[in-house]
Motif scaffolding. Structure first.
Motif, PDB file in Angstrom:
ATOM      1  N   ASN A 266     -33.706  -3.971 -12.579  1.00 32.62           N
ATOM      2  CA  ASN A 266     -32.816  -3.950 -11.418  1.00 32.62           C
ATOM      3  C   ASN A 266     -31.572  -4.789 -11.705  1.00 32.62           C
ATOM      4  O   ASN A 266     -31.497  -5.967 -11.343  1.00 32.62           O
ATOM      5  CB  ASN A 266     -33.551  -4.476 -10.186  1.00 32.62           C
ATOM      6  N   PRO A 267     -30.566  -4.194 -12.342  1.00 28.58           N
ATOM      7  CA  PRO A 267     -29.393  -4.959 -12.783  1.00 28.58           C
ATOM      8  C   PRO A 267     -28.501  -5.441 -11.647  1.00 28.58           C
ATOM      9  O   PRO A 267     -27.553  -6.180 -11.911  1.00 28.58           O
ATOM     10  CB  PRO A 267     -28.654  -3.954 -13.673  1.00 28.58           C
ATOM     11  N   SER A 268     -28.784  -5.048 -10.405  1.00 26.18           N
ATOM     12  CA  SER A 268     -27.971  -5.530  -9.287  1.00 26.18           C
ATOM     13  C   SER A 268     -28.571  -6.753  -8.605  1.00 26.18           C
ATOM     14  O   SER A 268     -28.032  -7.217  -7.595  1.00 26.18           O
ATOM     15  CB  SER A 268     -27.782  -4.414  -8.245  1.00 26.18           C
ATOM     16  N   ILE A 269     -29.685  -7.264  -9.112  1.00 28.14           N
ATOM     17  CA  ILE A 269     -30.233  -8.501  -8.545  1.00 28.14           C
ATOM     18  C   ILE A 269     -29.202  -9.611  -8.720  1.00 28.14           C
ATOM     19  O   ILE A 269     -28.629  -9.787  -9.791  1.00 28.14           O
ATOM     20  CB  ILE A 269     -31.568  -8.870  -9.230  1.00 28.14           C
ATOM     21  N   GLY A 270     -28.989 -10.358  -7.629  1.00 29.49           N
ATOM     22  CA  GLY A 270     -27.945 -11.369  -7.618  1.00 29.49           C
ATOM     23  C   GLY A 270     -26.666 -10.875  -6.984  1.00 29.49           C
ATOM     24  O   GLY A 270     -25.728 -11.632  -6.773  1.00 29.49           O
ATOM     25  N   TYR A 271     -26.620  -9.562  -6.682  1.00 28.42           N
ATOM     26  CA  TYR A 271     -25.447  -8.962  -6.033  1.00 28.42           C
ATOM     27  C   TYR A 271     -25.897  -8.272  -4.745  1.00 28.42           C
ATOM     28  O   TYR A 271     -25.860  -7.054  -4.613  1.00 28.42           O
ATOM     29  CB  TYR A 271     -24.770  -7.957  -6.969  1.00 28.42           C
ATOM     30  N   GLY A 272     -26.385  -9.064  -3.816  1.00 31.05           N
ATOM     31  CA  GLY A 272     -26.783  -8.496  -2.535  1.00 31.05           C
ATOM     32  C   GLY A 272     -28.241  -8.699  -2.197  1.00 31.05           C
ATOM     33  O   GLY A 272     -28.611  -8.729  -1.033  1.00 31.05           O
ATOM     34  N   TYR A 273     -29.102  -8.820  -3.201  1.00 33.25           N
ATOM     35  CA  TYR A 273     -30.502  -9.117  -2.934  1.00 33.25           C
ATOM     36  C   TYR A 273     -31.110  -9.811  -4.147  1.00 33.25           C
ATOM     37  O   TYR A 273     -30.536  -9.813  -5.235  1.00 33.25           O
ATOM     38  CB  TYR A 273     -31.290  -7.858  -2.559  1.00 33.25           C
ATOM     39  N   GLU A 274     -32.292 -10.399  -3.938  1.00 31.61           N
ATOM     40  CA  GLU A 274     -32.920 -11.214  -4.974  1.00 31.61           C
ATOM     41  C   GLU A 274     -34.300 -10.663  -5.326  1.00 31.61           C
ATOM     42  O   GLU A 274     -34.811  -9.744  -4.668  1.00 31.61           O
ATOM     43  CB  GLU A 274     -33.034 -12.668  -4.506  1.00 31.61           C
ATOM     44  N   VAL A 275     -34.904 -11.260  -6.340  1.00 32.52           N
ATOM     45  CA  VAL A 275     -36.228 -10.841  -6.778  1.00 32.52           C
ATOM     46  C   VAL A 275     -37.238 -10.980  -5.644  1.00 32.52           C
ATOM     47  O   VAL A 275     -38.129 -10.144  -5.473  1.00 32.52           O
ATOM     48  CB  VAL A 275     -36.687 -11.665  -7.998  1.00 32.52           C
ATOM     49  N   ASP A 276     -37.098 -12.032  -4.849  1.00 32.22           N
ATOM     50  CA  ASP A 276     -38.050 -12.273  -3.773  1.00 32.22           C
ATOM     51  C   ASP A 276     -38.136 -11.083  -2.818  1.00 32.22           C
ATOM     52  O   ASP A 276     -39.212 -10.770  -2.298  1.00 32.22           O
ATOM     53  CB  ASP A 276     -37.662 -13.530  -2.987  1.00 32.22           C
TER      54      ASP A 276
END
Length: 511
Positions: A266-276
């Motif tokens: 998921n390369p968009s993690i950190g841009y709108g949502y997180e792993v949690d």
């Protein structure tokens, strides 16, 4: 395109989107795209729709005038497709809201959000759109257009398409949509097709086969290029490198609660949502296979094992051959003029297609199996079968007479004067088993037809009493083409008089 998105659309693309565009849109020395087809596999909610929106706008407003000497702007067509038209229309609407001149002409008819999305520079290049159902089109003043269609309807089949997007490729359960779309691009200069999706399963036959081919090509790459045996340029000159496959996925054996696996897929993690946020879905009871395919990009394919020998099947192909001008120089496998001929019929589980197959003996004593027609409406099948039977002087039609959609064809076919060979009861197991034996023992030939090849590759069986029979429901594709020729072959062998005559004509002993 990255600059276009930032300057005109106010969109700062995410790092993975920028990286993808830089590589997927690489150019050859003459300015044409390196890849004619681009396949992207990435987890859901990573910005695929936004990427397609930017891509379509760039193609329409900038790329449509890239090669006026080869394709003028008024012949430049962008087609957006998906498994259904509503899905394709979602992106089309997002593109339209950027350039709809009606918003500036009648601002009170549109919401504040719609008015805020308008890009004046793009509006100045656009004509009023066609928004009526069935003829949706964004049209520019230079004549370039962006239309939409359902991939399953063969949308755009009659047009020459310059650029195409096929959304959610995982939903393509057969090759018809891909084939119809890709062929419309073949005759267009510098055409390009993008297919974007999350990972699939055994039913996602198009995405799976393309991905498998890419992985197979990598083996050659590693063997030749990495080992220094050949250069990259030499490899590209001797292999098909016109398809680019870009995938973000986790390791197949990863644990569902491994944060690194989610970061990798998921390369968009950190841009709108997180792993949690993704891990929390596990606690909500989401099925594991859904998480693995749609979030982690892991293919769930272990549940399916083809029933026929898919390695032997290509060896039995005897297709027609053509010369450089397209003229037929060899007809391929054919039924002997002295052989009896039997038709076979079967209908898909959704009743949308009925396939007509044929079986007969070749001059060398092997069986010839072929799909000769497909009919869309059930009410038209009997008449079409009768027309073929009259043209070929055929009396017999083999079909499953109970427990399937095709069984309702028995009575109308008999009323038309045809003799129906019932493939039911013990014959179901015999027909399936004999088809397995024909392939395994190499006692038949076929003409390498795509529908039949795909059915063979993905046909499943189920146990019925002590035998195995074709399983339409569990097969990830429509296997009616295979069952149709299997029925025809069974009918050919189930006729003692016809079988004896055929063997005697070819100088063979009757078993």
């Amino acid at each position: 395109m990255i600059e276009f998105a930032a300057r005109f659309l106010g969109i700062k693309l995410r790092p993975w989107q920028r990286w993808l565009l830089i590589h997927a849109l690489e150019l050859l020395e003459d300015g044409r795209y390196r890849y004619r087809k681009v396949v992207i596999i990435v987890g859901r909610q990573n910005g695929k729709t936004k990427l397609i929106e930017v891509l379509a706008l760039w193609w329409l407003f900038v790329d449509s005038e890239s090669f006026p000497e080869h394709i003028p702007a008024d012949e430049f067509l962008v087609l957006g497709t998906a498994q259904d038209k509503d899905t394709a229309k979602k992106v089309w609407k997002k593109v339209l809201r950027r350039c709809n001149p009606n918003v500036q002409k009648w601002p009170n008819r549109f919401s504040p959000a719609a008015r805020a999305a308008i890009v004046p520079a793009l509006v100045g290049e656009a004509m009023p759109p066609s928004e009526s159902n069935g003829s949706e089109a964004i049209i520019l003043k230079n004549g370039a257009q962006y239309q939409i269609a359902a991939s399953t309807s063969g949308g755009g089949r009659g047009d020459s398409i310059s650029r195409a997007v096929l959304d959610e490729l995982r939903e393509q359960k057969n090759w018809e949509g891909w084939a119809a779309l890709s062929k419309t691009l073949n005759g267009t200069y510098n055409s390009q097709m993008w297919a974007i999706s999350s990972a699939g399963d055994a039913r996602s036959v198009v995405l799976k086969d393309i991905r498998d081919s890419a992985l197979e090509a990598l083996k050659d790459w590693q063997a030749y290029v990495d080992a220094g045996i050949t250069s990259i340029e030499e490899y590209a000159n001797t292999h098909d490198v016109s398809i680019g496959v870009f995938e973000w996925s986790a390791p197949e054996d990863c644990k569902l609660d491994d944060p690194d696996a989610y970061l990798q897929s998921n390369p968009s993690i950190g841009y709108g949502y997180e792993v949690d946020a993704l891990l929390s879905d596990l606690e909500s009871g989401e099925p594991e296979h859904v998480t693995r395919t749609e979030v982690l990009g892991i293919w769930v394919t272990a549940t399916f094992d083809p029933s026929l020998n898919v390695e032997v099947w290509p060896e039995l192909a005897d297709p027609p051959e053509t010369d450089a001008e397209g003229a037929i120089v060899y007809n391929g496998s054919e039924i002997s003029s002295t052989s009896p001929v039997i038709l076979g019929v079967d209908t898909s589980t959704d009743r949308k297609r009925t396939w007509i197959g044929v079986a007969g003996w070749r001059d060398d004593g092997l069986q010839h199996l072929e799909v000769i027609d497909v009919v869309g409406r059930m009410t038209a099948v009997a008449g079409r079968v009768k027309a073929i039977a009259d043209e070929w002087d055929i009396q017999f039609v083999a079909l499953q007479a109970r427990g399937c959609n095709a069984s309702e064809l028995k009575e109308p076919l008999e009323k038309l004067g045809l003799i129906v060979i019932e493939v039911s009861g013990p014959a179901l197991g015999a027909g399936t088993g004999k088809m397995h034996d024909r392939v395994e023992d190499r006692r038949m030939r076929h003409r390498s037809q795509e529908a039949l090849d795909q059915a063979v590759k993905h046909a499943a069986t189920k146990k019925l009493n002590d035998v195995r029979v074709w399983d339409r429901e569990s097969s990830p594709v429509d296997i009616a083409p295979l069952i149709a020729v299997s029925n025809a072959a069974y009918g050919l062998e189930a006729m003692p008089d016809a079988q004896e005559s055929a063997y005697e004509d070819h100088g063979l002993l009757v078993a």
